[in-house]
Design an enzyme around this catalytic site. Sequence first.
Site, mmCIF file in Angstrom:
data_model
loop_
_atom_site.group_PDB
_atom_site.id
_atom_site.type_symbol
_atom_site.label_atom_id
_atom_site.label_comp_id
_atom_site.label_asym_id
_atom_site.label_seq_id
_atom_site.Cartn_x
_atom_site.Cartn_y
_atom_site.Cartn_z
ATOM 1 N N HIS A 72 -1.450 13.763 -0.762
ATOM 2 C CA HIS A 72 -0.523 14.423 -1.695
ATOM 3 C C HIS A 72 -1.113 14.482 -3.107
ATOM 4 O O HIS A 72 -0.393 14.360 -4.093
ATOM 5 C CB HIS A 72 0.832 13.703 -1.742
ATOM 6 C CG HIS A 72 1.581 13.732 -0.442
ATOM 7 N ND1 HIS A 72 2.527 14.683 -0.151
ATOM 8 C CD2 HIS A 72 1.519 12.934 0.653
ATOM 9 C CE1 HIS A 72 3.030 14.452 1.065
ATOM 10 N NE2 HIS A 72 2.424 13.408 1.575
ATOM 11 N N ASN A 144 9.363 14.977 2.937
ATOM 12 C CA ASN A 144 8.517 16.146 3.177
ATOM 13 C C ASN A 144 9.388 17.367 3.441
ATOM 14 O O ASN A 144 10.602 17.259 3.539
ATOM 15 C CB ASN A 144 7.624 15.909 4.400
ATOM 16 C CG ASN A 144 6.389 15.067 4.083
ATOM 17 O OD1 ASN A 144 5.987 14.937 2.926
ATOM 18 N ND2 ASN A 144 5.793 14.498 5.104
ATOM 19 N N TYR A 358 3.069 2.044 -0.722
ATOM 20 C CA TYR A 358 3.178 2.773 -1.989
ATOM 21 C C TYR A 358 3.060 1.845 -3.186
ATOM 22 O O TYR A 358 2.444 2.179 -4.198
ATOM 23 C CB TYR A 358 4.488 3.571 -2.027
ATOM 24 C CG TYR A 358 4.510 4.734 -1.056
ATOM 25 C CD1 TYR A 358 4.408 4.515 0.313
ATOM 26 C CD2 TYR A 358 4.620 6.046 -1.492
ATOM 27 C CE1 TYR A 358 4.415 5.558 1.212
ATOM 28 C CE2 TYR A 358 4.631 7.105 -0.596
ATOM 29 C CZ TYR A 358 4.530 6.855 0.759
ATOM 30 O OH TYR A 358 4.535 7.891 1.645
#
Length: 689
Positions: A72, A144, A358
């Site tokens: 991304h 998404n 993350y």
Amino acid sequence: MVKQTEQSRGSGGETHQRGSDELLTTNHGVGVSDNQNSLKSGSRGPTLLEDFVLREKIFHFDHERIPERIVHARGTGAHGVFEATADISGLSKAAVFTKGEKTEVFVRFSTVAGGAGSVDTPRDVRGFAVKFYTREGNWDLVGNNIPVFFIQDAIKFPDLVHAVKMEADRGYPQAGSAHDTFWDWASLMPETTHMLMWAMSDRTLPRSLRMMEGFGVHTFQLVNAAGKVSFVKFHWRPRLGIQSTVWDEALKLQAADNDYHRRDLFEAIDTGAFPQWDLAIQVFDQAFADAQPYDVLDATKLIPEEDVPLRVIGTLTLNRNVDNFFAETEQVAFLPSNIVPGIDFSNDPLLQGRLFSYLDTQNSRLGTTNFHQIPVNAPRCPFGNFQRDGKMQTMVPKGRANYEPNSLAAHGEEGGPRENPERGFVTASATRGDDETGDKLRVRAETFADHYTQARLFYRSQDAHEQAHIASSFVFELSKVGLLDQVPPRMVANLRNVDEDLAKRVAAGLGIPLPPKAKAAKPTLDMPPSDALSIHKKMKATLEGRAVGILIADGTDAADLKSMVEAVTKAKGKPVLVAPKIGGVKLSDGKLQKADGQLAGSPSQLFDAVAIILSDEACAMLLADGAAVEFVMNAYGHLKAIGASAAAQPLLDKAGVKPDEGVTTLGAAFVKAAARRFYDREPHIRTLA
Ligand code: HDE
């Protein structure tokens, strides 16, 4: 002299722009007398090491980049607001869902595979990440534009990403899955099949970021004030309707404008055409989950809307562009682990892996555990604890209270914040079934074993045009597989478990014999087709948010042009005037009309429909201009409406335009046609699988 402006930080931590009447300084506040010349020994002598102004400037420049996101990497962001519009207090106690509550948000859309400098329109999944700055802390819904994912377990993610990104030895292809390693891996991983169907559909070719759906993908949980837990799936639905381009158009868009999507979003927000999405939920309980032929914790499965209808609970509006791309869009750090009271995770093994990943990646990208202090990441509600120090610490906590418990308050000192079981986040206690206790196992639950039923559901829910696009995409991508001869048949063997006709079309398109069907862990079931999975079955006929390219040249009829511009504007479309010269054209009434775009630089793939308003002379001239012929030819090939003045007919003829519903005169017929695309035209102009 006009001095450079620079962002500087006030003592309160706020930032402001230094104006041109203020002194240019170094980062340490020393005034700069000359920003053009370095300090030298004599006018032609060597540069001196003592030039701290030069060294600081170059030093800072040398470190301007931070590592791009591993996936991304290419994205664009905007600020906005989320307004809760329904009372769901029976389901969730989260403040963000209180009816009427407005919550500031930051959204970042992205492609997945390409690097930060790649293009906006490859065939790729799009990220749809939303940070809600709620009054109870930040909630990040990092989703998404496709409701399912390639893999079922986080442990396969590095393999997926390595396989799809540019190949390790040669460094290409950038931003695309049409290459050996991706299909080698995917064809060996039947669990990818459902997601591959979506990836090969037009879902991965959004017309605009404003016209795509978004999904939280995983099953999450909602928790109400009484502690009652429900399962939930999150959906974003674009108010402008869902719309995709066709493959040839997406390819040509890459050439016309690398930044097509980010420009489209920026300009829409900049001109006050704020994009909006409804947030909808699908809520269900354990009994529903237990009754399905799939596992709701399996991220390769969706829940058909026909089984659990969508319930709209709020609206997202993007209303402010970023002030600085790096400070905000590049530094925004989304964390699926950012959750607030009233929302909780599920045991989806893909989600569980993300909860770690993350946080970890932000430390590597942003270089500090204090990344939460960067303005775009900081909560808007008060926050504080006893975590201290670390790189780039910008907070200055006062006093001695950096531990807990403490009794400093007894001596009149500030003791710091305290935990609170009522206001603090409490993890929802899970229903512990047999499958959640017992031995430690590296296994995949048996309920995750069916990889084809929902792939079939998706394919069979599409209309004939969409099915042809899916088959053709498989052919295109697998045709790009070079030396690995075993890969295309292996993929087609998997597809035979999805739909025999699809497999036959792909094999025929590749020019290979139909291979034997791959062995499946479970037989493919037939689920009733779901119209909600098709773009075409729910596309809106509208010009709102769409652009109409109007080709004009010297002699264009002034009245025709005026009424076209008015009609398009009235239908909420954006008229864009394209002419051979940017300076403009002389209209039939002798007036000069400036153009918005020059013909060679404004091909028709940039528009949703085109109008050709020409005089006989101009048309004769443009017959010799390839850009004009392609303008019409590509609009026709990309299934768009073409409205033309009678004098423009020779140009249409040269471009191979045949009469159909989408080819109209100017006026009302064109404006009506421009609100849609003409997929019936496609079989006459393109060989599809
Ligand atoms: Fe991500 N993903 N992901 N992902 N993902 C990242 O985090 C990861 C997955 C998604 O605009 C990274 O900050 C793992 C599913 C979006 O900044 C990284 C797994 C979904 C974005 C990461 C997944 C997503 C990311 C890279 C498997 C859809 C961009 C930089 C367990 C629901 C967010 C970063 C933005 C970004 C890891 C799977 C969506 C490396 C390990 C499923 C939209 O941490």
